[in-house]
Motif scaffolding. Structure first.
Motif, PDB file in Angstrom:
ATOM      1  N   TYR A 132       0.449  -1.278  -0.011  1.00  0.00           N
ATOM      2  CA  TYR A 132       0.095  -0.064   0.167  1.00  0.00           C
ATOM      3  C   TYR A 132       0.936   0.938  -0.254  1.00  0.00           C
ATOM      4  O   TYR A 132      -0.129   2.320   0.172  1.00  0.00           O
ATOM      5  CB  TYR A 132      -0.797   0.110   0.895  1.00  0.00           C
ATOM      6  N   ALA A 152       1.208  11.536  -0.940  1.00  0.00           N
ATOM      7  CA  ALA A 152       0.356  11.379  -0.839  1.00  0.00           C
ATOM      8  C   ALA A 152      -0.335  10.147  -1.201  1.00  0.00           C
ATOM      9  O   ALA A 152      -0.583   9.132   0.086  1.00  0.00           O
ATOM     10  CB  ALA A 152      -1.120  11.938  -1.565  1.00  0.00           C
ATOM     11  N   THR A 153       0.090   9.140  -2.025  1.00  0.00           N
ATOM     12  CA  THR A 153       0.337   7.209  -1.914  1.00  0.00           C
ATOM     13  C   THR A 153       1.045   6.572  -0.669  1.00  0.00           C
ATOM     14  O   THR A 153       0.257   6.062   0.056  1.00  0.00           O
ATOM     15  CB  THR A 153       0.993   7.464  -3.052  1.00  0.00           C
ATOM     16  N   GLN A 169       0.611   8.160   2.780  1.00  0.00           N
ATOM     17  CA  GLN A 169       0.282   9.093   3.563  1.00  0.00           C
ATOM     18  C   GLN A 169      -1.021   8.042   3.627  1.00  0.00           C
ATOM     19  O   GLN A 169      -1.597   7.853   4.536  1.00  0.00           O
ATOM     20  CB  GLN A 169      -0.314   9.777   3.482  1.00  0.00           C
ATOM     21  N   ALA A 170      -1.978   7.732   2.364  1.00  0.00           N
ATOM     22  CA  ALA A 170      -2.415   6.942   2.445  1.00  0.00           C
ATOM     23  C   ALA A 170      -2.723   5.383   2.968  1.00  0.00           C
ATOM     24  O   ALA A 170      -2.651   4.445   3.607  1.00  0.00           O
ATOM     25  CB  ALA A 170      -3.567   7.005   0.991  1.00  0.00           C
ATOM     26  N   ASP A 200      -2.585   4.754   6.821  1.00  0.00           N
ATOM     27  CA  ASP A 200      -3.353   4.688   7.085  1.00  0.00           C
ATOM     28  C   ASP A 200      -4.437   3.360   6.410  1.00  0.00           C
ATOM     29  O   ASP A 200      -4.635   3.093   7.470  1.00  0.00           O
ATOM     30  CB  ASP A 200      -4.291   6.317   6.382  1.00  0.00           C
ATOM     31  N   ARG A 201      -4.070   2.930   5.769  1.00  0.00           N
ATOM     32  CA  ARG A 201      -4.464   1.460   5.509  1.00  0.00           C
ATOM     33  C   ARG A 201      -3.857   0.768   6.280  1.00  0.00           C
ATOM     34  O   ARG A 201      -4.518   0.068   7.197  1.00  0.00           O
ATOM     35  CB  ARG A 201      -4.625   1.898   4.044  1.00  0.00           C
TER      36      ARG A 201
END
Length: 728
Positions: free
Chosen positions: A70, A77-78, A80-81, A84-85
């Motif tokens: 992930y 941005a990728t 941080q996303a 979070d995942r």
């Protein structure tokens, strides 16, 4: 991944995950950009593990497996996303032991629930079924089908971290477990493109590739010298080389066991006192193979300890396995490919061990045996490895651990041991066992550094020399124990330049203590003073012997090895500055705090050595750091100037943007050429409570050379002049 985790049922992230995302970091380095360009999707930022781990007691390779799914990107941005995942996945599916009942309830109420846990399997002979146990969930007797066990046999020995779907169905039959295993997927990569790996390796220089591997381990390569990096990479050889026997003994806190517990799903770390013959080799009662039959690497932690009780039968079977890659089960002989690693702590300094015993002094008595030790292929000098400090960890990009683990595993089938023979030949009296150790180390380093086999003679010589040194360290200690063993001249022949002997670093540092039967055979047992007296008048003796007394100073060149200790400006520079009152230091790089500290160390020595009523003029010729808007270099040098003046040192700075070479010239007639300038010491710890912070002799040096040149200056009357500034 094909068996992706379904987050549709995920509840909000729980408070237990309080670690914040990494701070805004500087722009990626050129190396990081290159890594992402050629290994997109197979690398991850190494500081992300701490950001997602929280209080989950899970190996790094498990976390990096998830991050690789992930957050394997250089887009913030990728990333941080992805963070979070992964946090959500851990929050919802990782089983904490103190919340096992809550997870059991979720499984019961929902009928089926996915978890992350360590799964081990045993055979229930009575019912003729395999049964799984879940370490954190705390359930057992879960039936596993034979096909799953056959596909993932490591679950039978030590357990494997897995993504599992667990179901619940209650039965009135008390003998039937209500827990049902719906699906199981070990957390490890299923395939990769090896040809693509080799092609991408060719796009990196050797230095860049080494730094990538160091970042993959999790360390900042800027904190390590070349030799220190190679010693870190030797720890990886057991993963890439079959039946490789490695030992590392050294001080606490140097990360000796980290790689074997966190780096690869193919390695097993066990406590040295917690293993038995059935667990390690074979259980004669049921015929089940032990750890060596299923794991690529079996590492023994906390192996040292003189008073530890050991099983002599285990030692004997281990000797045979390490020598012949086989072990006996009754009348049957079995083979295995697992490499053996032994790591432990030392409680004495190197010179103490050399004077009173040997470098295997800390091992239990049963293992302090020449026959056992002779099976070891390499001895990592753990005392050279810096204790792990927070600033040593990397925030750069490195391989996702699971990816590089699979790469290394795939190369175990290859043999690069003969690649040096085009350029070099080992000594003719090196025994078969010594030669095997050298060959396996060389092959392992070739696979790690030059898997594409594009290495020049200098690069090949570097790793061949290290391979010979590691085996020599083992053999020299055995010779101290067993005087009947024949000595060996360790080295190799260059087909052009001839014979090149190899020494260990501690042999060069402590020649008076490193006396063995072999050193006497080689004629290396003479003391430092004896060797110094034999030196040519035009050549300074070997670096390990120090600088001659002031009255016998000679022109010549010294070379120092990386990680060497016992070096200081007091012995290296001061004898050649005696009698001077004007000194010029040419060094283009005096701008960082540790470089300023080195300069202050030299000025302080000059202030102590000079006559109290005299003054010395010291001029620094350097380059201005125009890239720093805060002008920290100027502020630092200005402060040094004021401080030095109070102690009779008239310190001035001259700027010259054209200089490159580094040197010191004194008006007593000596010129000193410094390969690295004053910056000869490794950065080390910045703690004022570290002894090496206060004494140069305790610091490790970087590899460097120094040349002394006599420049006699004559006055107008024809006589040579000498100003009496610094006392002898």
């Amino acid at each position: 991944m094909s068996d992706d985790i379904d987050l549709s049922q995920a509840m909000p992230t729980e408070e237990r995950f309080t670690a914040e995302a990494p701070d805004e970091r500087a722009q990626p380095s050129e190396l990081d950009r290159k890594i992402n360009e050629h290994f997109a999707g197979a690398v991850v930022r190494k500081d992300l593990v701490k950001a997602v781990k929280g209080n989950a007691i899970v190996p790094s390779y498990v976390l990096e497996y998830l991050l690789g799914q992930y957050a394997a990107s250089d887009d913030e941005a990728t990333i941080q996303a992805g963070i979070d995942r992964v946090r959500d996945i851990l929050a919802q599916h990782y089983v904490h032991r103190n919340e096992s009942e809550l997870v059991k309830s979720k499984i019961k109420e929902r009928g089926r629930y996915r978890i992350i846990d360590k799964v081990s399997v045993t055979l229930n002979e009575k019912d003729d079924v395999y049964q799984a146990s879940f370490a954190n969930l705390g359930i057992s007797s879960v039936v596993v089908d034979s096909a799953t066990v056959t596909a993932h046999q490591k679950m039978l020995v030590g357990g494997v971290w897995c993504l599992c779907d667990v179901e619940y169905f209650h039965s009135d039959d008390a003998k039937v477990s209500p827990w049902i295993l719906g699906s199981l997927k070990p957390i490890q990569m299923s395939n990769f493109d090896y040809d693509g790996y080799l092609a991408a390796r060719a796009e990196f220089t050797t230095d860049e590739w080494i730094d990538l591997l160091i970042q993959s381990i999790g360390f900042d390569p800027e904190m390590f010298g070349r030799r220190a990096k190679l010693l870190q990479l030797v720890r990886l050889i057991p993963f890439v080389e079959r039946n490789y026997n490695l030992v590392e003994l050294g001080p606490k806190g140097t990360g000796k066991s980290h790689i074997y517990s966190e780096f690869s799903p193919h390695g097993m770390l066990i406590s040295g006192g917690e293993v038995t013959v059935p667990k390690l080799f074979v259980n004669n009662a049921n015929g089940r193979l032990g750890l060596v039959g299923y794991w690529d690497v079996v590492a023994f932690d906390e192996f040292a300890g003189k008073k530890k009780r050991t099983d002599k039968a285990l030692v004997d079977i281990m000797k045979n396995y390490m020598a012949n890659k086989s072990f006996s089960r009754g009348v049957e002989t079995l083979g295995a490919e697992a490499s053996m690693v032994f790591v432990g702590n030392t409680s004495h300094t190197v010179p103490y061990m050399l004077k009173h015993s040997d470098l295997f002094d800390e091992l239990p008595e049963s293992y302090h045996d020449p026959a056992f030790l002779d099976r070891l292929h390499f001895y990592i000098p753990g005392w050279e490895v810096e204790p792990i400090r927070s600033e040593m960890f990397s925030d750069g990009y490195g391989f996702v651990v699971d990816y590089i683990a699979e790469v290394l595993k795939s190369m175990r089938n290859l043999d690069y041991s003969d690649r040096y023979q085009k350029y070099f030949t080992l000594g003719s009296d090196i025994s078969t066992r010594d030669r095997d150790g050298i060959h396996k180390t060389f092959s392992g380093l070739m696979k790690l550094l030059y898997p594409h086999e594009k290495a020049g003679p200098d690069e090949i010589e570097e790793i061949l020399r290290l391979a010979v040194e590691g085996r020599k360290r083992v053999k020299d200690q055995i010779l101290r124990m067993d005087k009947t063993m024949p000595g060996v001249k360790f080295g190799y022949a260059d087909k052009v330049a001839g014979w090149r002997p190899v020494t260990t670093l501690e042999e060069d540092e402590f020649p008076n203590y490193y006396r063995t039967q072999q050193s006497e055979i080689d004629g290396d047992a003479a003391t430092a003073n004896e060797l110094a007296s034999l030196a040519s008048p035009t050549k300074v003796p070997k670096a390990s012997l120090g600088v001659p007394a002031a009255e016998s100073l000679r022109e010549g060149h010294l070379e120092f090895q990386e990680n060497q200790r016992g070096i200081s400006y007091d012995t290296l520079l001061l004898p050649y500055l005696q009698g001077s009152s004007e000194i010029s230091i040419i060094d283009p790089y005096i701008r960082l705090p540790h470089q300023g500290r080195n300069l202050v160390d030299l000025l302080a020595l000059l202030a102590v050595k000079k006559e109290p009523a005299e003054e010395i003029s010291v001029t620094l010729v350097t380059k201005e750091d125009t890239s720093d808007p805060e002008h920290r270099q100027l502020l630092m040098l200005d402060y040094i100037q004021g401080s030095a003046a109070a102690f009779g040192i008239k310190f001035n700075v001259a700027w010259d943007e054209t200089i490159h070479d580094r040197s010191i010239r004194a008006d007593n007639g000596w010129k000193i050429l410094l390969g690295r300038g004053l910056d000869i010491f490794q950065k080390g710890s910045n703690s004022h409570y570290d002894l090496s912070f206060h004494k140069q002799e305790f610091r490790q040096v970087a590899a460097f050379g120094i040349t002394y040149i006599r420049e006699i200056r004559h006055d107008s009357d024809g006589s040579s002049s000498s100003n009496g500034g610094i006392r002898g």
